[in-house]
Design a protein around this motif. Structure first.
Motif, PDB file in Angstrom:
ATOM      1  N   LYS A 136       0.823  -1.202   0.000  1.00 33.23           N
ATOM      2  CA  LYS A 136       0.000   0.000   0.000  1.00 33.23           C
ATOM      3  C   LYS A 136       0.860   1.257   0.000  1.00 33.23           C
ATOM      4  O   LYS A 136       2.054   1.214   0.317  1.00 33.23           O
ATOM      5  CB  LYS A 136      -0.918   0.003   1.234  1.00 33.23           C
ATOM      6  CG  LYS A 136      -1.858  -1.189   1.315  1.00 33.23           C
ATOM      7  CD  LYS A 136      -2.865  -1.196   0.177  1.00 33.23           C
ATOM      8  CE  LYS A 136      -3.859  -2.342   0.310  1.00 33.23           C
ATOM      9  NZ  LYS A 136      -4.871  -2.342  -0.769  1.00 33.23           N
ATOM     10  N   LEU A 137       0.244   2.359  -0.344  1.00 32.91           N
ATOM     11  CA  LEU A 137       0.923   3.650  -0.297  1.00 32.91           C
ATOM     12  C   LEU A 137       1.133   4.049   1.154  1.00 32.91           C
ATOM     13  O   LEU A 137       0.192   4.068   1.952  1.00 32.91           O
ATOM     14  CB  LEU A 137       0.092   4.707  -1.017  1.00 32.91           C
ATOM     15  CG  LEU A 137       0.692   6.118  -1.076  1.00 32.91           C
ATOM     16  CD1 LEU A 137       1.964   6.118  -1.911  1.00 32.91           C
ATOM     17  CD2 LEU A 137      -0.326   7.098  -1.655  1.00 32.91           C
ATOM     18  N   ILE A 143       2.709  12.409  -1.431  1.00 32.74           N
ATOM     19  CA  ILE A 143       1.448  12.597  -2.159  1.00 32.74           C
ATOM     20  C   ILE A 143       0.255  11.934  -1.458  1.00 32.74           C
ATOM     21  O   ILE A 143      -0.875  12.057  -1.935  1.00 32.74           O
ATOM     22  CB  ILE A 143       1.547  12.068  -3.610  1.00 32.74           C
ATOM     23  CG1 ILE A 143       1.689  10.537  -3.627  1.00 32.74           C
ATOM     24  CG2 ILE A 143       2.676  12.731  -4.369  1.00 32.74           C
ATOM     25  CD1 ILE A 143       1.521   9.948  -5.017  1.00 32.74           C
ATOM     26  N   PHE A 144       0.514  11.262  -0.328  1.00 32.43           N
ATOM     27  CA  PHE A 144      -0.589  10.570   0.354  1.00 32.43           C
ATOM     28  C   PHE A 144      -1.743  11.507   0.717  1.00 32.43           C
ATOM     29  O   PHE A 144      -2.916  11.148   0.531  1.00 32.43           O
ATOM     30  CB  PHE A 144      -0.081   9.853   1.603  1.00 32.43           C
ATOM     31  CG  PHE A 144      -1.143   9.029   2.285  1.00 32.43           C
ATOM     32  CD1 PHE A 144      -1.403   7.726   1.886  1.00 32.43           C
ATOM     33  CD2 PHE A 144      -1.899   9.560   3.331  1.00 32.43           C
ATOM     34  CE1 PHE A 144      -2.390   6.977   2.498  1.00 32.43           C
ATOM     35  CE2 PHE A 144      -2.888   8.814   3.950  1.00 32.43           C
ATOM     36  CZ  PHE A 144      -3.132   7.509   3.535  1.00 32.43           C
ATOM     37  N   PRO A 145      -1.472  12.734   1.226  1.00 30.37           N
ATOM     38  CA  PRO A 145      -2.596  13.619   1.576  1.00 30.37           C
ATOM     39  C   PRO A 145      -3.485  13.968   0.389  1.00 30.37           C
ATOM     40  O   PRO A 145      -4.648  14.351   0.568  1.00 30.37           O
ATOM     41  CB  PRO A 145      -1.910  14.873   2.130  1.00 30.37           C
ATOM     42  CG  PRO A 145      -0.559  14.406   2.571  1.00 30.37           C
ATOM     43  CD  PRO A 145      -0.173  13.341   1.589  1.00 30.37           C
ATOM     44  N   PHE A 153      -9.338   0.245  -5.649  1.00 29.38           N
ATOM     45  CA  PHE A 153      -9.321  -0.198  -7.043  1.00 29.38           C
ATOM     46  C   PHE A 153      -8.736   0.863  -7.979  1.00 29.38           C
ATOM     47  O   PHE A 153      -8.294   0.556  -9.094  1.00 29.38           O
ATOM     48  CB  PHE A 153     -10.717  -0.631  -7.505  1.00 29.38           C
ATOM     49  CG  PHE A 153     -11.675   0.492  -7.794  1.00 29.38           C
ATOM     50  CD1 PHE A 153     -11.772   1.044  -9.064  1.00 29.38           C
ATOM     51  CD2 PHE A 153     -12.493   1.002  -6.791  1.00 29.38           C
ATOM     52  CE1 PHE A 153     -12.656   2.084  -9.331  1.00 29.38           C
ATOM     53  CE2 PHE A 153     -13.376   2.036  -7.045  1.00 29.38           C
ATOM     54  CZ  PHE A 153     -13.469   2.579  -8.315  1.00 29.38           C
ATOM     55  N   LEU A 154      -8.700   2.115  -7.525  1.00 30.20           N
ATOM     56  CA  LEU A 154      -8.049   3.172  -8.302  1.00 30.20           C
ATOM     57  C   LEU A 154      -6.619   3.424  -7.830  1.00 30.20           C
ATOM     58  O   LEU A 154      -5.718   3.673  -8.633  1.00 30.20           O
ATOM     59  CB  LEU A 154      -8.851   4.475  -8.201  1.00 30.20           C
ATOM     60  CG  LEU A 154     -10.212   4.510  -8.888  1.00 30.20           C
ATOM     61  CD1 LEU A 154     -10.908   5.842  -8.606  1.00 30.20           C
ATOM     62  CD2 LEU A 154     -10.050   4.310 -10.393  1.00 30.20           C
ATOM     63  N   LEU A 155      -6.424   3.345  -6.502  1.00 33.71           N
ATOM     64  CA  LEU A 155      -5.114   3.679  -5.932  1.00 33.71           C
ATOM     65  C   LEU A 155      -4.092   2.574  -6.148  1.00 33.71           C
ATOM     66  O   LEU A 155      -2.924   2.855  -6.459  1.00 33.71           O
ATOM     67  CB  LEU A 155      -5.275   3.963  -4.438  1.00 33.71           C
ATOM     68  CG  LEU A 155      -4.039   4.455  -3.692  1.00 33.71           C
ATOM     69  CD1 LEU A 155      -3.496   5.734  -4.307  1.00 33.71           C
ATOM     70  CD2 LEU A 155      -4.359   4.672  -2.214  1.00 33.71           C
TER      71      LEU A 155
END
Length: 286
Positions: A136-137, A143-145, A153-155
């Motif tokens: 996971k990010l 860029i997480f914020p 499904f997009l990330l």
């Protein structure tokens, strides 16, 4: 009595890596002459356990992991890799061990190959190239914020694409060193953390693996123990209260442990470990 065959440990200098390496060293010490890489922070633990040590440079753990959390891999560049690799080769050639054991050592696979010494790698399940879940990010990523709110499904495809890009860049840096020293070309960055034998110190329920080769084995967590019965802590606990343990670990992510309402925890026994900077402060804390 013939001399024992030699084993040298090259462990990452974080508390968890040191203690599980100590656990392995204890298992092996009766059959082998064991020396461990000197720890800048915890060498007293190595000496207290009765092991001699040797000095060898490595990446600085605090800064390395802080950058990893931000997906910053700039520290894994060829010049630094070569410097640590060369130091490890010198140590191996000096001591001529039967075996080297590395715990999350980024360059030891190359050093073991260059010196033709068998290598056992100790590593976490999520750092295996056979890890079956999607990474996971990290919340620490810059860029997480901005995109952390996106549904999986997009990330996930974005994270996987950028991870592959980063891994390919790192792989090029490793292969620069490999090419210079006539070593086999590597095909995946995470394969650098595997050995002739690789042991995964995690539960498969937490970090499942797929298509594990016979050279890999899941052994579960390794827990180092001492002779303390914990009575000095137990006698401070109120038996009528439930107990909460807060461990700061060896990285001390202070911002994750700043409770604005810490006074509300007074209804519990609260045991805090590793808080040398007194980040958590209340009269009822142990």
């Amino acid at each position: 009595m013939p001399d024992k065959e030699r084993i040298r440990f090259f462990q990452f200098d974080l508390m968890s890596h040191l203690f599980r390496s100590l656990r392995l060293a204890e298992i092996l010490k009766d059959r082998f002459e064991v020396l461990m890489r000197r720890s800048e922070k915890y060498n007293d633990r190595i000496e207290h356990a009765g092991f001699k040590n040797f000095t060898c440079i490595d990446f600085q753990p605090d800064s390395s992991l802080e950058k990893l959390g931000k997906y910053d891999f700039s520290w894994l560049h060829a010049a630094e890799l070569e410097k640590i690799f060369s130091a490890q080769v010198n140590i191996i050639e000096e001591y001529n061990p039967k075996l080297v054991i590395g715990d999350t050592s980024f360059t030891l696979k190359m050093a073991a190959e260059a010196t033709a010494v068998p290598y056992v790698s100790v590593v976490n399940g999520y750092l295996s190239e056979h890890y079956s879940l999607k990474r996971k990010l990290s919340p620490g990523h810059p860029i997480f914020p901005y995109i952390g709110w996106l549904p999986d499904f997009l990330l996930d495809p974005v994270v996987q694409y950028k991870e592959a890009q980063n891994f390919n860049l790192i792989l090029k840096e490793f292969n620069k060193v490999r090419k210079k020293y006539n070593l086999r070309e590597s095909t995946h960055y995470l394969s650098e953390l595997s050995g002739d034998r690789t042991v995964l110190c995690d539960l498969p329920e937490l970090f499942p693996q797929k298509d594990l080769p016979t050279s890999h084995r899941i052994i579960g967590p390794l827990f180092f123990s001492n002779n303390s019965d914990g009575s000095d802590i137990l006698e401070k606990l109120n038996p009528d209260k439930k107990t909460i343990v807060i461990t700061m670990g060896s990285l001390h992510y202070e911002n994750q442990f700043k409770f604005s309402d810490i006074e509300n925890l007074g209804e519990y026994n609260v045991v805090v470990t590793g808080d040398k900077q007194n980040i958590l402060n209340a009269p009822f804390l142990i």
